[in-house]
Each structure stands twice: as structure tokens, then as C-alpha cells.
Scaffold this motif. Structure first.
Motif, PDB file in Angstrom:
ATOM      1  N   ALA A 199       1.910   1.931  -3.487  1.00  0.00           N
ATOM      2  CA  ALA A 199       0.914   2.587  -4.068  1.00  0.00           C
ATOM      3  C   ALA A 199       0.769   3.970  -3.977  1.00  0.00           C
ATOM      4  CB  ALA A 199      -0.527   1.838  -3.831  1.00  0.00           C
ATOM      5  N   GLY A 200       1.016   4.532  -2.636  1.00  0.00           N
ATOM      6  CA  GLY A 200       1.040   5.718  -2.542  1.00  0.00           C
ATOM      7  C   GLY A 200       2.245   6.485  -3.180  1.00  0.00           C
ATOM      8  N   THR A 260      -4.866   5.063  -2.935  1.00  0.00           N
ATOM      9  CA  THR A 260      -4.388   4.207  -2.087  1.00  0.00           C
ATOM     10  C   THR A 260      -5.476   3.406  -1.405  1.00  0.00           C
ATOM     11  OG1 THR A 260      -4.215   5.747  -0.267  1.00  0.00           O
ATOM     12  CG2 THR A 260      -2.427   4.977  -1.461  1.00  0.00           C
ATOM     13  N   VAL A 269       0.774  -1.230   0.020  1.00  0.00           N
ATOM     14  CA  VAL A 269       0.122   0.019  -0.042  1.00  0.00           C
ATOM     15  C   VAL A 269       0.739   1.215   0.069  1.00  0.00           C
ATOM     16  CG1 VAL A 269      -1.749   1.160   1.428  1.00  0.00           C
ATOM     17  CG2 VAL A 269      -1.924  -1.175   1.001  1.00  0.00           C
ATOM     18  N   ARG A 325      -5.973  -0.483  -1.738  1.00  0.00           N
ATOM     19  CA  ARG A 325      -6.124  -1.293  -0.461  1.00  0.00           C
ATOM     20  C   ARG A 325      -7.368  -2.530  -0.325  1.00  0.00           C
ATOM     21  NH1 ARG A 325      -4.264  -1.355   4.773  1.00  0.00           N
ATOM     22  NH2 ARG A 325      -3.036   0.541   4.590  1.00  0.00           N
TER      23      ARG A 325
END
Length: 224
Positions: free
Chosen positions: A155-156, A162, A152, A166
């Protein structure tokens, strides 16, 4: 037994089998294979693929079966694939598909594969692919909850949504697709990672660039 690949059979015999098979130990540089490719059945290529590079009409198709937690796959992704992209993919000669083949003894591999697909749902499969392989040593030894949090975070860093990422990851939205890739690979004769189907010819192991060039050039000669 192939060197330069993570193979299920070699791991079942314990440490002695590991060393006999030629797998690396600390401080030892593994030898690269010079495998002779064999013809294999070509798995279906689905229309919803996001893990693809190159033009649809390229004369050569490569399917890579890979495991994000596999060190040999990391070597291919970071060393060989960029050269293939520059020499053959960007020029329209090769279309390249990434297929998931998470091995059972890599506990974070399945969720890493799902993470890449969740990023792909936001147009960032290859960015996440590169990040997972680059950072493999950081997330690979973690427990699954900690690994998921790291995915995660990646991804950010890639400026994705995010919350959506998630939800995708925790729900297992792409788990079935990952398992389907693995079944396709098994039917084609894949036994370890990385493995490649080059116009249906099976090549096993993290082969050097020259091996790929030889096979690709032979295939291109058929259409010139």
C-alpha cells in the motif's frame, strides 16, 4: 476433475489424488484446459463494485471468481487478462468483474482479498490486484502477521494512506463482502479457482486466451 484450477475436492485425497488429478509437481508444466462452458445462474452484481473494468453497457459480462494465493489465478491475471483488456474490455465489448473466492487451504487468501478491497477504497483495487499476483511467491508462504505487514508495505509503494489501509485491513472492514462473493460463486456452481461466468456460462480453469475469444465472439454474434 479440471486441470489448470485449484479445486477443493482434489486436495482432500492427499498426494496421490493430487497427482491423479493432474495438478502440477515441481518442474512440471501444467496442461491448459479446454473446458466446455455450461450455463449457470448469474450472481447479483452490486452497485458498489470497485473491482470492475469496462463500460456498463458492454454486451458481454465476465465474472471472474479468483483466489490471490492460487497459482492458476496468478497465471490468468498476468498472462490472459491483459490480452482480454486490450482486445475486448478497452473497446467496450466486455465488462469484467473480479469476485473473491478465497479457498480455505490458502491461509493468506482471505486477507489478501481484503487488502485488494481496502486498496479499492482508495481507488487502487487493480493496482493492488496486480501487485498481489506479481508478488504471490513472496507473501504466500508467510504467517498471517508477516503477510499483513507486506500488504501494508505494498500500500505504501502504491502511495496510499497506509494508516487508513492498515485500519481497514486489521478491522476486517470488507471481510463480509469477500465471504458474500464466495457464497455467490458457490450458488453459481463454482468449485475451484479460477472460474468464470461469461454471460452466465460457467468456464472453469485457467483457460488459454483462445477459449475466451471463442466464447466472447459467440456472445457478440448474438448482438451484431
Amino acid at each position: 476433475m479440471k486441470k489448470g484450477m485449484t479445486n477443493v475436492a482434489a486436495l482432500k485425497g492427499g498426494w496421490a489424488a493430487w497427482k491423479k488429478a493432474g495438478y502440477p509437481v515441481e518442474g512440471q508444466q501444467p496442461a491448459l484446459p479446454t473446458a466446455t462452458p455450461t450455463k449457470a445462474a448469474l450472481p447479483p452484481i452490486r452497485g458498489d463494485e470497485v473491482a470492475v473494468l469496462g463500460k456498463a453497457d458492454a454486451p458481454v459480462t465476465i465474472l471472474e471468481f479468483s483466489d490471490f494465493q492460487c497459482p492458476y489465478c496468478r497465471r490468468h491475471a498476468l498472462q490472459t487478462l491483459p490480452n482480454l483488456k486490450e482486445s475486448y474490455i478497452d473497446s467496450g465489448q466486455v465488462r469484467y468483474f473480479f469476485k473473491d473466492f478465497p479457498l480455505s487451504f490458502h491461509p493468506n487468501a482471505q486477507k489478501a482479498a481484503e487488502a485488494a478491497r481496502c486498496a479499492g477504497a482508495q481507488g487502487a483495487f487493480w493496482a493492488m490486484h496486480d501487485r498481489l499476483f506479481t508478488e504471490q511467491a513472496h507473501w504466500s508462504p508467510l504467517g498471517q502477521p508477516q503477510a499483513l505487514e507486506m500488504f501494508v508495505r505494498y500500500a505504501g509503494d502504491l502511495e496510499l494512506d497506509t494508516a487508513a489501509f492498515r485500519t481497514c485491513l486489521e478491522s476486517g472492514q470488507f471481510a463480509a463482502q469477500v465471504r458474500q462473493d464466495m457464497q455467490d460463486g458457490k450458488r453459481a456452481g463454482v468449485q475451484g479457482t479460477p472460474s468464470f461466468l461469461i454471460n452466465g456460462r460457467l468456464l472453469s480453469g485457467a483457460s488459454p486466451l483462445e477459449t475466451f475469444q471463442q466464447i466472447i465472439e459467440a456472445e457478440l454474434q448474438k448482438v451484431r
